[in-house]
Design a protein around this motif. Structure first.
Motif, mmCIF file in Angstrom:
data_model
loop_
_atom_site.group_PDB
_atom_site.id
_atom_site.type_symbol
_atom_site.label_atom_id
_atom_site.label_comp_id
_atom_site.label_asym_id
_atom_site.label_seq_id
_atom_site.Cartn_x
_atom_site.Cartn_y
_atom_site.Cartn_z
ATOM 1 N N GLY A 39 -41.676 105.948 25.135
ATOM 2 C CA GLY A 39 -42.135 104.626 24.714
ATOM 3 C C GLY A 39 -43.580 104.644 24.235
ATOM 4 N N ASP A 40 -44.362 105.557 24.765
ATOM 5 C CA ASP A 40 -45.763 105.682 24.353
ATOM 6 C C ASP A 40 -45.908 106.545 23.101
ATOM 7 O OD1 ASP A 40 -46.613 104.132 26.472
ATOM 8 O OD2 ASP A 40 -46.947 105.846 27.804
ATOM 9 N N GLY A 41 -44.791 107.087 22.622
ATOM 10 C CA GLY A 41 -44.852 107.909 21.416
ATOM 11 C C GLY A 41 -45.369 109.308 21.664
ATOM 12 N N LEU A 42 -45.268 109.773 22.904
ATOM 13 C CA LEU A 42 -45.789 111.105 23.216
ATOM 14 C C LEU A 42 -44.709 112.183 23.182
ATOM 15 C CD1 LEU A 42 -48.239 110.164 26.113
ATOM 16 C CD2 LEU A 42 -48.753 110.546 23.708
ATOM 17 N N PHE B 102 -48.925 113.666 18.954
ATOM 18 C CA PHE B 102 -49.748 112.966 19.949
ATOM 19 C C PHE B 102 -49.553 113.579 21.323
ATOM 20 C CE2 PHE B 102 -49.498 108.992 17.146
ATOM 21 C CZ PHE B 102 -50.760 109.215 16.627
ATOM 22 N N GLU C 34 -51.416 116.792 21.861
ATOM 23 C CA GLU C 34 -52.848 116.598 22.107
ATOM 24 C C GLU C 34 -53.101 116.100 23.527
ATOM 25 O OE1 GLU C 34 -53.679 115.133 17.531
ATOM 26 O OE2 GLU C 34 -54.910 114.299 19.136
ATOM 27 N N ALA C 35 -52.290 115.135 23.944
ATOM 28 C CA ALA C 35 -52.445 114.611 25.301
ATOM 29 C C ALA C 35 -52.192 115.713 26.325
ATOM 30 C CB ALA C 35 -51.488 113.441 25.527
#
Lengths: 124, 124
Positions: free
Chosen positions: A73-76, A96, A99-100
Motif C-alpha cells: 500500500g505504501d508502494g514499497l 522506492f 532505497e528504503a
DNA sequence: GTCCATACTTACCTCTGCGTACGTACTTAC
DNA sequence: GTAAGTACGTACGCAGAGGTAAGTATGGAC
C-alpha cells in the motif's frame, strides 16, 4: 524546526515531528518488527510468501500477510500472483522499496555489528 | 557433530533474523515511534526533558520517560541530573547513539523527501 | 482416502503500547 | 492562595499488535 506555518510546505515534504503527518504512517510500517525483516529479506531478490515466512523466523502468517499489504500500500513492494493450482505469489521491492530497504539494512547491520559493544557498555 | 567453540563466534555479531537475538530488542527501541524522534531530536545536541517533549510533538510524558530509559539502558544516550530546586535533567547521545541516530535520521529524511512520490504511486 | 503444501482469511484471545489523569516536592509569579 | 513549570511515577483503560487455530481450493505423494 517548529511547526510548519504553511500548508503548502507540508504537502511538499513530510515532517516526522508533526503528529498528523502521513510520513509517520510510512515510518511505522517500515520500522515495524516485521516490516524491517521483510524489507531486508527482499533485498536479496524476489521471494514467495512461504520463503519470506521461513526467512523472517518467528513471524506468523497473519502478521506477514498484513505487513506485506501495508508495504504494498505504501508502494514499497509489488505483489505478483499467478493463478496456478498451488497458489504462487511473488513479492519484490519497487525502486522506492530498494532505497528504503537500503537504509533499514544499514541500521540493522550497524546494530548487529555493535551489539557486543553495546551490551558491554549498557550493563556494567 | 557439535561445535561448541563455533557457537562463540555466533555470539560476536547479532542477527535480526533470529527471534531470540537481543539485537531485535535494540532495534525495537531504536525504531519505536518515540525512539526515532528522540534520537533525531538529540542529534542537534543536549536537550532537557521538557525540550524533548515539545520537539517530539504528541509524545506523552509517560512515553517520553520510558523511551529515554530504554535508550539509556541500551547505551545510546546518557542522563545527567542536577539536584537543583526545579529539577534539571539533561539528555545527550553517546557515541553509539550518534551513529544510530545518523542511520535513523537518514531513513526518516528519505521518507520525508519521497513522501509525495510515494503517496502518488500508492493510490491510483 | 489421508496428508501435505500453497497463500491466504477470519475468528478468538492475550499482551502491551500508549494516552489520560493525578500525585510529588519545590519555587517563582500573580 | 492559586497557578504554573520541572521531571518524573503510578493507576486506569482502550485500541491495536500479534499469536493460535481453523477454514478454503486444489493437486500430488503415499
Amino acid at each position: 524546526m517548529d511547526a510548519p506555518s504553511r500548508l503548502a510546505d507540508r504537502m511538499q515534504r513530510g515532517d516526522v515531528f508533526a503528529p498528523r503527518c502521513p510520513s509517520r504512517e510510512v515510518l511505522k510500517h517500515v520500522t515495524s518488527t516485521w516490516g524491517v525483516l521483510v524489507l531486508i529479506a527482499l533485498r536479496g531478490g524476489t521471494l514467495r510468501f512461504s520463503e519470506l515466512r521461513r526467512k523472517a523466523a518467528g513471524v506468523s502468517e497473519r502478521m506477514l500477510a498484513q505487513t506485506l499489504q501495508q508495504l504494498e500500500g505504501d508502494g514499497l513492494l509489488v505483489r505478483r500472483s499467478y493463478p496456478v493450482v498451488p497458489p504462487h505469489v511473488e513479492y519484490s521491492l519497487t525502486e522506492f522499496g530498494q532505497e528504503a530497504a537500503q537504509h533499514v539494512e544499514a541500521l540493522a547491520d550497524w546494530i548487529e555489528e555493535r551489539l557486543p559493544e553495546l551490551a558491554k557498555a549498557a550493563e556494567p
